[in-house]
Design an enzyme around this catalytic site. Structure first.
Site, short mmCIF file in Angstrom:
data_model
loop_
_atom_site.label_atom_id
_atom_site.label_comp_id
_atom_site.label_asym_id
_atom_site.label_seq_id
_atom_site.Cartn_x
_atom_site.Cartn_y
_atom_site.Cartn_z
N GLU A 7 19.03 39.62 67.03
CA GLU A 7 18.10 40.24 67.97
C GLU A 7 16.70 39.64 67.86
O GLU A 7 16.02 39.47 68.86
CB GLU A 7 18.05 41.75 67.74
CG GLU A 7 17.26 42.51 68.78
CD GLU A 7 17.57 43.99 68.77
OE1 GLU A 7 16.67 44.78 69.07
OE2 GLU A 7 18.72 44.37 68.49
N LYS A 8 16.29 39.32 66.62
CA LYS A 8 14.94 38.83 66.40
C LYS A 8 14.96 37.65 65.43
O LYS A 8 15.89 37.51 64.63
CB LYS A 8 14.06 39.95 65.82
CG LYS A 8 13.93 41.15 66.74
CD LYS A 8 13.20 42.28 66.04
CE LYS A 8 13.15 43.52 66.94
NZ LYS A 8 12.55 44.67 66.24
N ASP A 101 20.82 44.37 66.46
CA ASP A 101 20.74 45.69 65.83
C ASP A 101 22.02 46.48 66.12
O ASP A 101 22.57 46.42 67.23
CB ASP A 101 19.54 46.47 66.36
CG ASP A 101 18.24 46.06 65.67
OD1 ASP A 101 18.31 45.27 64.71
OD2 ASP A 101 17.17 46.53 66.10
N ASP A 103 23.26 49.17 67.24
CA ASP A 103 23.12 50.38 68.05
C ASP A 103 23.40 50.04 69.51
O ASP A 103 23.73 48.89 69.84
CB ASP A 103 21.73 51.01 67.90
CG ASP A 103 20.59 50.06 68.26
OD1 ASP A 103 20.85 49.02 68.89
OD2 ASP A 103 19.43 50.36 67.91
N TYR A 319 17.99 50.61 57.98
CA TYR A 319 17.74 50.62 59.42
C TYR A 319 17.10 51.94 59.86
O TYR A 319 17.63 53.02 59.58
CB TYR A 319 19.07 50.42 60.15
CG TYR A 319 18.96 50.33 61.65
CD1 TYR A 319 18.40 49.21 62.26
CD2 TYR A 319 19.42 51.37 62.47
CE1 TYR A 319 18.30 49.13 63.63
CE2 TYR A 319 19.32 51.29 63.85
CZ TYR A 319 18.77 50.17 64.42
OH TYR A 319 18.67 50.09 65.78
N ARG A 321 16.17 53.18 63.08
CA ARG A 321 16.40 53.85 64.37
C ARG A 321 17.70 54.65 64.33
O ARG A 321 18.63 54.41 65.10
CB ARG A 321 16.43 52.81 65.49
CG ARG A 321 15.12 52.05 65.66
CD ARG A 321 15.28 50.89 66.62
NE ARG A 321 14.09 50.05 66.67
CZ ARG A 321 13.21 50.04 67.66
NH1 ARG A 321 13.37 50.84 68.69
NH2 ARG A 321 12.15 49.25 67.63
#
Length: 671
Positions: A7-8, A101, A103, A319, A321
């Protein structure tokens, strides 16, 4: 070639190091038979209405509703270079591992790119809960089949497309209807932002309309064998309101005279209960944001940014979130490593860590309560504490304390309630005797304001038995007034968004929402509040959050169903049902399309009854001005800002507005 899609960049770097992909290339890392690249968040976004038809560039009621038949996405301009790199790598990849991530949103970030690039190779899923080396290696050994998480993508698409249908159609519809009434600004409507705004508008109205009610309290100071304590007069049922307040002053005065003449108060009965309180769970994101708002004064986005930094940059916590505070049972075996890492990272807490009982098992370890992610806890590897900022240290300390609390005993105390006969009137005294401090010694500063106040008010009663006489030392009558509800803080607003079922009165909806996640998700609630603040619908005053005049105008204008928090919470339930396979993406969108179409047709010919805030005209361009709430003062700002930067102090504009009608904040239809 095996390609890992993160993701990043920071995630890509961590995973590449473990994989041995040490060769840095443009937008990726490469190794023997493996490459690691990243998306920089969303590389693509939902296409705007004009992408479907050029005529939609102009806002018109005739164009509504806008319902895509085939949904389109477009590459984001500011990350188009990275998209090209990912596309080139996908073209030569024989196997892909989604490493975004773990999710709903992370799944969408990856799969949108895969669909746009028409990737046809094999896919697996890396499911990470922390970015330290041990966690990455463990996850790499347990790669999941891509089909296991495909419904996460469908759930995210349902959320994204529902947001698009409501945002694009309702914002255009009510902005155009508002213009017919003379409102020149955009009325921004959102699936989550509008119900969230409604929560603040309702609370502000409740405060504004609150009428204090006088009531009376009598405190009687008693003593037994030299030990003082306080009891309160119990007014008769004929003198109290529904909250138990004495609202008849004459009755209170009569009781006061009798109590002042009394010398002794005799015990009628005594009841003592042993209370055992389990330690609070490790943090989920909402609870962390609430505590940081209350204790540290942090905004919810600030807390999320700090938690994300602790996770990504410092590898200090798992993590963030997450919507669960529970922990997998197999992580109990890692507790020793986590506790040892705490001491290595911060030797100052060695005595504290060694004081906990590592063999205790709290309620936190429970596989049955785990959702996609577990609670936020410290990682099992040491990190550089000196690299943390002051704010990061404060948040990390809270996360650490909640984890350590799992290894401390229950907080135990005896709660005693004694009733007395004093001059023919009944008194009641409450006392608390701590038996085992337990986890309270770790989290004393983490108690809520109400818990903290109750703890400070608690008293130790002497040993009381039925018939015991206690000396009356002093009798005091207090005249009080009921207090208005408190304005939301950002943390309390997050809590209200999450627990929206408590605000629903319809019994059928309340039952349906009993286990719902509320408004928004752990990943989006902070962004929603930040967006409302940046658009001027909300403003802060100290720690509290308030609705602006524009917010009242918007909430009074839109359909009650769109502003109703229960509606959005039911949609969130639908997203969960798509994820679990109980309903399909297509069936959900069909219902959303029909509902939006019905709303457009119903309101298309309506004339809004809305208040147009009466501001002065701009001294530079002549446009209408609106009130803005700055850090130190309230002022008038041109509605054409930033194209026009005209501004006036409120006092200077008073003469031009003092004869205008006071803003109406009446309840909207169907309230």
């Amino acid at each position: 070639m095996r390609l890992f899609l993160c993701e990043k960049p920071s995630q890509g770097k961590d995973i590449a190091r473990v994989l041995g992909a040490h060769q840095r290339a443009n937008g990726c890392f490469k190794g023997a038979g493996v490459s690691v690249t990243w998306c920089i968040g969303h590389l693509v976004e939902a296409a705007p209405p004009e992408a479907y038809d050029e005529r939609f560039k102009r806002w018109s009621l005739d164009h509504l509703p806008i319902i895509p038949t085939t949904w389109q996405v477009s590459v984001k301009a500011n990350t188009s270079a990275q998209y090209k790199i990912v596309k080139q790598l996908l073209a030569v990849a024989t196997e892909l591992v989604i490493a975004t991530d773990a999710d709903r949103e992370g799944e969408m970030i990856a799969r949108e790119v895969l669909e746009l690039c028409r990737y046809q190779g094999a896919i697996q899923r890396l499911w990470l809960s922390a970015l330290n080396e041990a966690s990455i290696r463990k996850a790499l050994a347990q790669l999941r089949p891509a089909e296991q998480t495909r419904r996460l993508y469908h759930s995210a698409l349902a959320r994204s497309r529902a947001d698009w249908l409501i945002g694009m159609n309702m914002s255009r519809l009510f902005t155009l209807l508002g213009r017919q009434c003379g409102h020149n600004g955009v009325l921004s409507v959102g699936r989550v932002q509008t119900p969230t705004l409604r929560l603040v508008v309702d609370r502000d109205r409740e405060i504004e309309r609150f009428t204090p009610v006088a009531h009376w309290v009598i405190e009687v100071h008693l003593s037994l064998a030299g030990q003082p304590f306080t009891a309160q007069w119990v007014p008769p049922d004929t003198a109290i309101d529904t909250a138990g307040h004495c609202i008849r002053q004459a009755v209170a005065q009569q009781a006061l005279q009798h109590l002042k003449q009394a010398i002794v108060a005799h015990v009628l009965d005594v009841e003592t209960l042993r209370i055992r309180e389990a330690a609070p769970l490790p943090f989920d994101l909402s609870t962390l944001q609430e505590v940081c708002s209350r204790r540290l004064g942090f905004g919810v986005q600030q807390t999320l940014d700090i938690a994300q930094s602790l996770y990504e940059t410092h590898k200090a916590c798992t993590y963030p979130r997450t919507d669960s505070g529970y922990l997998p049972e197999n992580m109990r075996d890692e507790a020793q490593a986590v506790l040892d890492a705490l001491i290595i990272s911060d030797p100052n807490v060695e005595s504290l860590v060694r004081s906990v009982d590592r063999n205790l098992r709290s309620r936190a370890w429970n596989d049955a309560q785990i959702t996609a992610h577990h609670g936020i806890i410290p990682t099992l590897e040491p990190f550089a504490l000196d690299a943390l900022s002051q704010d990061e240290r404060a948040v990390y300390a809270l996360i650490r304390a909640h984890y350590l609390a799992q290894f401390l005993p229950h907080h135990e105390y005896d709660r005693t309630v004694a009733r007395f006969d004093c001059g023919g009137w009944v008194l009641k005294a409450k006392g608390k005797r701590i038996i085992e401090p337990g986890w309270h010694q770790m989290l004393q500063s983490d108690l809520s304001a109400d818990e903290d106040e109750a703890l400070q008010r608690s008293q130790l009663l002497p040993v009381l038995e039925e018939g015991t006489g206690c000396v009356v030392r002093q009798v005091t009558l207090k005249s009080l007034k009921t207090q208005a509800p408190k304005a939301y803080t950002q943390g309390e607003l997050i809590k209200a968004m999450k627990g929206v079922a408590r605000l629903v009165t319809d019994p059928r909806l309340k039952q349906a929402l009993k286990d719902a996640t509320g408004i928004g998700t752990e990943a989006t609630r902070a962004n929603i509040i930040s967006g409302l603040l940046s658009r001027g619908y909300l403003y802060t005053k100290g720690k509290s959050v308030h609705a602006s005049e524009a917010a009242f105008t918007l909430i009074d204008s839109v359909p009650p169903a769109i502003a109703d928090p229960a509606t959005t919470a039911i949609w969130e339930q639908a997203f969960d049902q798509i994820e679990s396979g109980h309903i399909t993406l297509d069936s959900f969108l069909a219902k959303q399309t029909a509902w939006v179409t019905q709303l457009v047709e119903h309101y298309r010919t309506k004339t809004l009854s809305m208040h147009i805030p009466g501001g002065p005209t701009c001294p530079l361009c002549g446009a209408r001005m609106r009130q803005q709430h700055g850090k130190h003062r309230t002022f008038w700002s041109c509605t054409r800002y930033p194209d026009c930067r005209g501004a006036l102090p409120v006092a200077a504009a008073a003469s031009s507005t003092k004869h205008r009608r006071k803003p109406s904040r009446s309840k909207p239809p169907g309230y």
